[in-house]
Design a protein around this motif. Structure first.
Motif, PDB file in Angstrom:
ATOM      1  N   LYS A   1       0.901  -1.286  -0.278  1.00 39.82           N
ATOM      2  CA  LYS A   1      -0.085   0.085   0.055  1.00 39.82           C
ATOM      3  C   LYS A   1       0.846   1.321   0.067  1.00 39.82           C
ATOM      4  O   LYS A   1       0.687   2.222  -0.748  1.00 39.82           O
ATOM      5  CB  LYS A   1      -1.013   0.142   0.970  1.00 39.82           C
ATOM      6  CG  LYS A   1      -1.927   1.226   1.371  1.00 39.82           C
ATOM      7  CD  LYS A   1      -3.081   1.000   0.213  1.00 39.82           C
ATOM      8  CE  LYS A   1      -4.328   1.699   0.510  1.00 39.82           C
ATOM      9  NZ  LYS A   1      -3.894   3.157   0.616  1.00 39.82           N
TER      10      LYS A   1
ATOM     11  N   GLN B   1       2.228   1.687  -3.620  1.00 37.28           N
ATOM     12  CA  GLN B   1       1.124   2.118  -4.478  1.00 37.28           C
ATOM     13  C   GLN B   1       0.822   3.342  -4.217  1.00 37.28           C
ATOM     14  O   GLN B   1       0.829   4.355  -5.450  1.00 37.28           O
ATOM     15  CB  GLN B   1       0.249   1.152  -4.211  1.00 37.28           C
ATOM     16  CG  GLN B   1       0.226  -0.226  -4.888  1.00 37.28           C
ATOM     17  CD  GLN B   1      -0.925  -1.069  -4.997  1.00 37.28           C
ATOM     18  OE1 GLN B   1      -0.915  -2.234  -5.160  1.00 37.28           O
ATOM     19  NE2 GLN B   1      -2.113  -0.424  -4.267  1.00 37.28           N
TER      20      GLN B   1
ATOM     21  N   ARG C   1       6.691   0.819  -8.008  1.00 37.59           N
ATOM     22  CA  ARG C   1       6.496  -0.581  -8.094  1.00 37.59           C
ATOM     23  C   ARG C   1       6.689  -1.285  -6.732  1.00 37.59           C
ATOM     24  O   ARG C   1       7.644  -0.984  -6.014  1.00 37.59           O
ATOM     25  CB  ARG C   1       7.462  -1.268  -9.177  1.00 37.59           C
ATOM     26  CG  ARG C   1       7.065  -0.815 -10.687  1.00 37.59           C
ATOM     27  CD  ARG C   1       7.889  -1.367 -11.720  1.00 37.59           C
ATOM     28  NE  ARG C   1       9.230  -0.973 -11.458  1.00 37.59           N
ATOM     29  CZ  ARG C   1      10.386  -1.775 -12.036  1.00 37.59           C
ATOM     30  NH1 ARG C   1      10.121  -2.688 -12.728  1.00 37.59           N
ATOM     31  NH2 ARG C   1      11.340  -1.103 -11.948  1.00 37.59           N
TER      32      ARG C   1
ATOM     33  N   VAL D   1      -3.792  -4.425  -2.769  1.00 37.87           N
ATOM     34  CA  VAL D   1      -2.513  -4.362  -3.306  1.00 37.87           C
ATOM     35  C   VAL D   1      -2.312  -5.271  -4.445  1.00 37.87           C
ATOM     36  O   VAL D   1      -2.762  -6.428  -4.311  1.00 37.87           O
ATOM     37  CB  VAL D   1      -1.542  -4.683  -2.064  1.00 37.87           C
ATOM     38  CG1 VAL D   1      -0.211  -4.802  -2.448  1.00 37.87           C
ATOM     39  CG2 VAL D   1      -1.921  -3.621  -0.844  1.00 37.87           C
TER      40      VAL D   1
ATOM     41  N   HIS E   1       3.647  -5.980  -8.526  1.00 36.43           N
ATOM     42  CA  HIS E   1       4.243  -5.901  -9.965  1.00 36.43           C
ATOM     43  C   HIS E   1       4.770  -7.317 -10.250  1.00 36.43           C
ATOM     44  O   HIS E   1       4.574  -7.806 -11.248  1.00 36.43           O
ATOM     45  CB  HIS E   1       5.351  -4.932 -10.100  1.00 36.43           C
ATOM     46  CG  HIS E   1       5.640  -4.704 -11.196  1.00 36.43           C
ATOM     47  ND1 HIS E   1       5.052  -4.022 -12.305  1.00 36.43           N
ATOM     48  CD2 HIS E   1       6.949  -5.055 -12.102  1.00 36.43           C
ATOM     49  CE1 HIS E   1       5.852  -4.023 -13.570  1.00 36.43           C
ATOM     50  NE2 HIS E   1       6.949  -5.039 -13.175  1.00 36.43           N
TER      51      HIS E   1
END
Length: 217
Positions: A175, A178, A183, A199, A202
């Motif tokens: 979180k 993001q 990434r 969440v 990547h």
């Protein structure tokens, strides 16, 4: 000399080190202090929160004194130091750090106290690989806030945002990444919990020896 092209941020507990911290006991201790001091209701679902989230709830109550906050954080730090005293490295961490340190600025971002983090990383023999170690003292709000991400990035303003990566095991790491616009590479962790919290990693990494290949992709 190879040019450092990446900014790589690592969580510490259960990412670099196999944590021995009793997080359940820590949360319970924080909750009990909050109840005694009238900072929350006795029926609060404390197990659904991290220790830092509980402390934030105490602040939001408007009743938190400086003395109370000092006592509560003192309880947290006792659990941290006790848990990290016996911590050992996650598999393949030294080789991974040796491989990556010439290619990127390696940093640590942990909700633990910085002094405890430095002590644990030094004792396990990997502190010298890191260009920067940030603890909760460097954040205006703890993870899952992106505060620490932004703080670390500000130490290396020449590294563009798309070249930053955060590696962690928890939804709070994802979180933070993001919301910080970088990434997130999930190292093991609870995939279902990450999905429930919105969440979206990547990549998912099962072993640290996989990391170098993903970083250079």
């Amino acid at each position: 000399m190879i040019e450092k092209r990446y900014g790589i941020i690592f969580d510490m507990d259960n990412t670099l080190l196999q944590s021995r911290i009793d997080f359940g006991g820590m949360k319970k201790a924080v909750f009990e202090e909050m109840v005694v001091r009238g900072l929350c209701a006795a029926d609060l679902a404390w197990r659904d929160h991290t220790a830092s989230q509980l402390i934030e709830l105490a602040r939001e109550s408007g009743k938190m004194t400086q003395e109370a906050e000092t006592v509560i954080w003192g309880a947290v730090e006792r659990f941290e130091r006790e848990g990290m005293h016996e911590a050992i490295l996650e598999p393949h961490v030294p080789d991974m750090l040796a491989d990556l340190h010439e290619h990127g600025y390696l940093t640590v971002l942990t909700n633990n106290a910085r002094s405890a983090a430095v002590e644990a990383l030094t004792r396990t023999g990997i502190a010298h690989y890191f260009d920067y170690i940030a603890g909760r003292e460097q954040m205006t709000a703890l993870k899952p806030s992106p505060s620490g991400i932004l703080y670390v990035q500000n130490q290396y303003p020449h590294v563009p945002g798309e070249r930053w990566i955060f590696i962690g095991d928890s939804w709070i790491d994802g979180k933070a990444a993001q919301d910080g616009g970088i990434r997130f590479f999930a190292y093991r962790g609870d995939v279902e919990e990450m999905e429930r919290r919105g969440v979206r990693p990547h990549v998912h990494i099962r072993h640290m020896k996989e990391l170098a290949g993903h970083v250079r992709d």
